[in-house]
Design an enzyme around this catalytic site. Structure first.
Site, PDB file in Angstrom:
ATOM      1  N   VAL A  77      18.891 -11.198  12.052  1.00 46.06           N
ATOM      2  CA  VAL A  77      18.440 -11.832  13.301  1.00 46.06           C
ATOM      3  C   VAL A  77      17.090 -11.210  13.668  1.00 46.06           C
ATOM      4  O   VAL A  77      16.737 -10.162  13.130  1.00 46.06           O
ATOM      5  CB  VAL A  77      19.476 -11.621  14.445  1.00 46.06           C
ATOM      6  CG1 VAL A  77      20.804 -12.273  14.101  1.00 46.06           C
ATOM      7  CG2 VAL A  77      19.682 -10.149  14.764  1.00 46.06           C
ATOM      8  N   SER A 131      13.339  -7.412   1.160  1.00 51.15           N
ATOM      9  CA  SER A 131      12.071  -8.110   0.930  1.00 51.15           C
ATOM     10  C   SER A 131      12.190  -9.147  -0.174  1.00 51.15           C
ATOM     11  O   SER A 131      12.941  -8.969  -1.129  1.00 51.15           O
ATOM     12  CB  SER A 131      10.986  -7.103   0.546  1.00 51.15           C
ATOM     13  OG  SER A 131       9.789  -7.797   0.276  1.00 51.15           O
ATOM     14  N   GLY A 132      11.417 -10.195  -0.018  1.00 49.29           N
ATOM     15  CA  GLY A 132      11.361 -11.221  -1.067  1.00 49.29           C
ATOM     16  C   GLY A 132      11.383 -12.621  -0.505  1.00 49.29           C
ATOM     17  O   GLY A 132      11.385 -13.593  -1.252  1.00 49.29           O
ATOM     18  N   GLY A 133      11.438 -12.726   0.818  1.00 51.72           N
ATOM     19  CA  GLY A 133      11.423 -14.049   1.437  1.00 51.72           C
ATOM     20  C   GLY A 133      12.677 -14.838   1.094  1.00 51.72           C
ATOM     21  O   GLY A 133      13.690 -14.279   0.633  1.00 51.72           O
ATOM     22  N   LYS A 185      10.719  -0.084   4.480  1.00 49.75           N
ATOM     23  CA  LYS A 185      10.377  -1.518   4.564  1.00 49.75           C
ATOM     24  C   LYS A 185       9.134  -1.722   5.436  1.00 49.75           C
ATOM     25  O   LYS A 185       8.279  -2.564   5.140  1.00 49.75           O
ATOM     26  CB  LYS A 185      11.566  -2.313   5.119  1.00 49.75           C
ATOM     27  CG  LYS A 185      11.269  -3.814   5.296  1.00 49.75           C
ATOM     28  CD  LYS A 185      10.916  -4.486   3.980  1.00 49.75           C
ATOM     29  CE  LYS A 185      10.688  -5.970   3.966  1.00 49.75           C
ATOM     30  NZ  LYS A 185      10.308  -6.713   5.074  1.00 49.75           N
ATOM     31  N   HIS A 188       6.265  -0.838   3.330  1.00 49.66           N
ATOM     32  CA  HIS A 188       6.116  -1.942   2.357  1.00 49.66           C
ATOM     33  C   HIS A 188       5.284  -3.056   2.993  1.00 49.66           C
ATOM     34  O   HIS A 188       4.345  -3.595   2.406  1.00 49.66           O
ATOM     35  CB  HIS A 188       7.504  -2.464   1.951  1.00 49.66           C
ATOM     36  CG  HIS A 188       7.491  -3.798   1.261  1.00 49.66           C
ATOM     37  ND1 HIS A 188       7.297  -4.991   1.951  1.00 49.66           N
ATOM     38  CD2 HIS A 188       7.615  -4.147  -0.034  1.00 49.66           C
ATOM     39  CE1 HIS A 188       7.311  -5.997   1.098  1.00 49.66           C
ATOM     40  NE2 HIS A 188       7.512  -5.514  -0.119  1.00 49.66           N
ATOM     41  N   ASN A 189       5.624  -3.405   4.215  1.00 48.71           N
ATOM     42  CA  ASN A 189       4.909  -4.488   4.896  1.00 48.71           C
ATOM     43  C   ASN A 189       3.470  -4.106   5.209  1.00 48.71           C
ATOM     44  O   ASN A 189       2.574  -4.948   5.143  1.00 48.71           O
ATOM     45  CB  ASN A 189       5.643  -4.907   6.172  1.00 48.71           C
ATOM     46  CG  ASN A 189       6.836  -5.792   5.869  1.00 48.71           C
ATOM     47  OD1 ASN A 189       7.410  -5.720   4.787  1.00 48.71           O
ATOM     48  ND2 ASN A 189       7.223  -6.616   6.813  1.00 48.71           N
ATOM     49  N   GLU A 192       1.676  -4.669   2.190  1.00 52.42           N
ATOM     50  CA  GLU A 192       1.576  -6.140   2.058  1.00 52.42           C
ATOM     51  C   GLU A 192       0.390  -6.670   2.881  1.00 52.42           C
ATOM     52  O   GLU A 192      -0.401  -7.489   2.405  1.00 52.42           O
ATOM     53  CB  GLU A 192       2.896  -6.732   2.544  1.00 52.42           C
ATOM     54  CG  GLU A 192       2.979  -8.249   2.622  1.00 52.42           C
ATOM     55  CD  GLU A 192       4.318  -8.688   3.256  1.00 52.42           C
ATOM     56  OE1 GLU A 192       5.381  -8.292   2.741  1.00 52.42           O
ATOM     57  OE2 GLU A 192       4.290  -9.422   4.265  1.00 52.42           O
ATOM     58  N   HIS A 455     -13.760  24.223  21.636  1.00 51.18           N
ATOM     59  CA  HIS A 455     -12.493  23.907  20.961  1.00 51.18           C
ATOM     60  C   HIS A 455     -12.215  24.824  19.774  1.00 51.18           C
ATOM     61  O   HIS A 455     -11.184  24.704  19.139  1.00 51.18           O
ATOM     62  CB  HIS A 455     -12.506  22.438  20.514  1.00 51.18           C
ATOM     63  CG  HIS A 455     -12.486  21.480  21.662  1.00 51.18           C
ATOM     64  ND1 HIS A 455     -11.422  21.371  22.519  1.00 51.18           N
ATOM     65  CD2 HIS A 455     -13.432  20.620  22.130  1.00 51.18           C
ATOM     66  CE1 HIS A 455     -11.691  20.465  23.444  1.00 51.18           C
ATOM     67  NE2 HIS A 455     -12.912  19.999  23.242  1.00 51.18           N
TER      68      HIS A 455
HETATM   69  C1  6PG Z   1       9.148  -9.512   3.016  1.00 51.18           C
HETATM   70  C2  6PG Z   1       8.156  -9.810   4.125  1.00 51.18           C
HETATM   71  C3  6PG Z   1       8.814 -10.274   5.373  1.00 51.18           C
HETATM   72  C4  6PG Z   1       7.858 -10.504   6.543  1.00 51.18           C
HETATM   73  C5  6PG Z   1       6.804 -11.485   6.302  1.00 51.18           C
HETATM   74  C6  6PG Z   1       6.016 -11.885   7.529  1.00 51.18           C
HETATM   75  O1  6PG Z   1       9.075  -8.378   2.558  1.00 51.18           O
HETATM   76  O2  6PG Z   1       9.920 -10.382   2.621  1.00 51.18           O
HETATM   77  O3  6PG Z   1       7.465  -8.623   4.433  1.00 51.18           O
HETATM   78  O4  6PG Z   1       9.739  -9.284   5.739  1.00 51.18           O
HETATM   79  O5  6PG Z   1       8.588 -10.931   7.610  1.00 51.18           O
HETATM   80  O6  6PG Z   1       5.924 -11.030   5.342  1.00 51.18           O
HETATM   81  O7  6PG Z   1       5.403 -10.803   8.144  1.00 51.18           O
HETATM   82  P1  6PG Z   1       4.242 -11.057   9.204  1.00 51.18           P
HETATM   83  O8  6PG Z   1       4.655 -12.246  10.014  1.00 51.18           O
HETATM   84  O9  6PG Z   1       4.126  -9.832  10.029  1.00 51.18           O
HETATM   85  O10 6PG Z   1       3.022 -11.352   8.379  1.00 51.18           O
END
Ligand code: 6PG
Length: 480
Positions: A77, A131-133, A185, A188-189, A192, A455
């Site tokens: 969620v 992760s992986g959509g 995670k 990771h983002n 990304e 300082h």
């Molecule tokens: C993943 C992605 C995912 C994330 C989207 C959108 O690892 O599958 O990181 O978790 O929600 O990439 O992220 P933003 O909306 O912040 O670009």
């Protein structure tokens, strides 16, 4: 009456939740999902592979009662209040020993708070990055679980079954104590964000300076998506340039408004890096550029006020494209470098014991930042048992990067002269240039701090803490 007991329950049957359950059902587990929306329950059941067991429930009480004990319940969620809301709905229905898994992108400090409050009630709570959509959830994501080790052992067989595999190795491993799963995670983002920013800069350069059209662009990205650079994000980029808009005759990418959205994980990475502190400038600018993209109106006014000549190159296209590839290779490695150095520091500062060798191992498949670079990193991290503070310190990486540096600098010189913004790639080489020099000019910053605020500073020839009077004695005619 429902008599069957299900192995795993999911709260929220949006695309991710449904796909994750369908994946688990394909691996022989009996799965149950809850959603208030009847159509989502029906969709779960109708899309399940024949002879697999997937049941949708519109009532939470019935779904929870249908699970074998200890119950394993995942929620997918939106982060924030919805997670707390689900937990409070679940509490009266579950019992000691049950496991609640938050598979969304929650902030790790929220996860920590939830772990502590539920531990007191005898409930295991795990923050798990996934992760992986949508595709990953259905056919194999990279999964980053952290927290309670006893709970991890209980869900391990299920998560290993559904995760992506690389050479037979599951892309899931225990990421460390407390909220380590969500922390990993988050980073990771952050990586990304940086990679996507860098790719977009290369796109801008190839379009505006080299003059490539979308078809040529797709071919170039396809070529680059091989060998060490092979990666999910380059692969989808090559695909994107091929798609035509169904409403106009244009390429779809040209019809997309240049305002980038975000859900917060990139910003959290930068915020937390500043708190640690650790330097991750390429992630910082990636967040900043998405924010800057948001002021479209102002940018349109500014573009009129500061027009560019925008001359495309007419010769040496091939050489320019080679330099661009060098710049992309270089900066992608630097994006991972910064994120991994952040995890190294966070692991000890936040006492999470993050196994960096396992992090790079499970990022090799299933996740958005998967790439062949991670195979190279895995060899390095494995041989050092995860114990390397910054991957630039590894000789094999140094050998590779040195080959990319001259082309990267030529790319940046041309981009700068053309007025093409390359903040991600520039930040990568600026980080590199600062990190790889023995002396940074911050001796001057220390002197300034000591000058105006006493300082104090350290000396490079002897130990101790020093303060000096920096104001030169006034010389007539100079200071008056
Ligand atoms: C993943 C992605 C995912 C994330 C989207 C959108 O690892 O599958 O990181 O978790 O929600 O990439 O992220 P933003 O909306 O912040 O670009």
């Amino acid at each position: 009456m429902e008599e069957r007991l299900y192995n795993f329950g999911m709260i929220g049957l949006g695309t991710m939740g449904r796909n994750f359950l369908l994946n688990m059902a394909d691996h022989g587990f009996a799965v149950a999902g809850f959603d208030l929306d009847a159509s989502k329950c029906t969709l779960l059941e109708s899309t399940a592979t024949k002879n697999t067991i997937a049941k949708g429930f519109q009532e939470l009480v019935a779904m929870i009662a249908s699970l074998e004990k200890p119950r394993k319940i995942m929620m997918l969620v939106p982060a924030g209040n919805p997670v707390d809301q689900v937990i409070s709905n679940l509490l009266p229905l579950i019992e000691t020993g049950d496991i609640i898994i938050d598979g969304g992108n929650s902030h790790y400090t929220d996860t920590l708070r939830r772990i502590q409050s539920l531990e007191a009630k005898g409930i295991h709570f795990m923050g798990v990055g996934i992760s992986g959509g949508e595709e990953g959830a259905r056919y194999g994501p990279s999964i980053m679980p952290g927290g309670d080790e006893a709970a991890w052992k209980m869900v391990q067989p299920l998560l290993e079954a559904v995760s992506a595999k690389v050479n037979g190795d599951p892309c899931v491993a225990y990421m460390g104590k407390n909220a380590a799963g969500h922390y990993v995670k988050m980073v990771h983002n952050g990586i990304e964000y940086a990679i996507m920013q860098m790719i977009s800069e290369v796109y801008d350069f190839l379009k505006k300076k080299v003059g490539l059209d979308n078809t040529e662009m797709s071919n170039i990205f396809q070529q680059w998506d091989s060998g060490e650079m092979k990666s999910f994000l380059l692969e989808i980029t090559a695909d994107i340039f091929q798609v035509k808009d169904t409403e106009t005759s244009h390429f779809l990418v040209d019809m997309v408004l240049d305002q980038a959205g975000s859900k917060g994980t990139g910003k959290w990475t930068s915020q937390d890096a500043m708190d640690l502190p650790v330097s991750i400038p390429s992630i910082d600018v990636a967040v900043a550029m998405r924010d800057l993209s948001d002021v479209k109106e102002e940018r349109m006014q500014a573009a009129k006020l500061y027009p560019r000549k925008g001359r495309k190159i007419s010769s040496q296209k091939e050489a320019m494209i080679r330099d661009t590839q060098n710049a992309l290779y270089f900066s992608l490695v630097l994006a991972y470098t910064q994120g991994l150095s952040m995890l190294y520091k966070a692991s000890s500062v936040l006492q999470m014991n993050i196994p960096l060798d396992d992090v790079v191992k499970i990022w090799r498949g299933g996740c958005i930042i998967r790439s062949n670079f991670l195979d190279i990193f895995y060899t390095i991290y494995k041989s050092r048992k995860g114990n390397i503070s910054n991957i630039l310190l590894d000789k094999a990486i140094a050998k590779r990067l040195k080959k990319q540096v001259p082309g990267t600098r030529r790319f940046l010189r041309t981009a700068l002269q053309a007025g093409i913004s390359t903040s991600g790639i520039s930040s990568a080489i600026n980080y590199f240039d600062a990190f790889t020099q023995e002396k940074m000019p911050v001796n001057l910053i220390q002197a300034q701090r000591d000058y105006f605020g006493a300082h104090t500073y350290l000396r490079n020839d002897k130990s101790g803490i020093y303060h000096s009077e920096w104001k030169p004695l006034s010389t007539p005619g100079i200071h008056e």
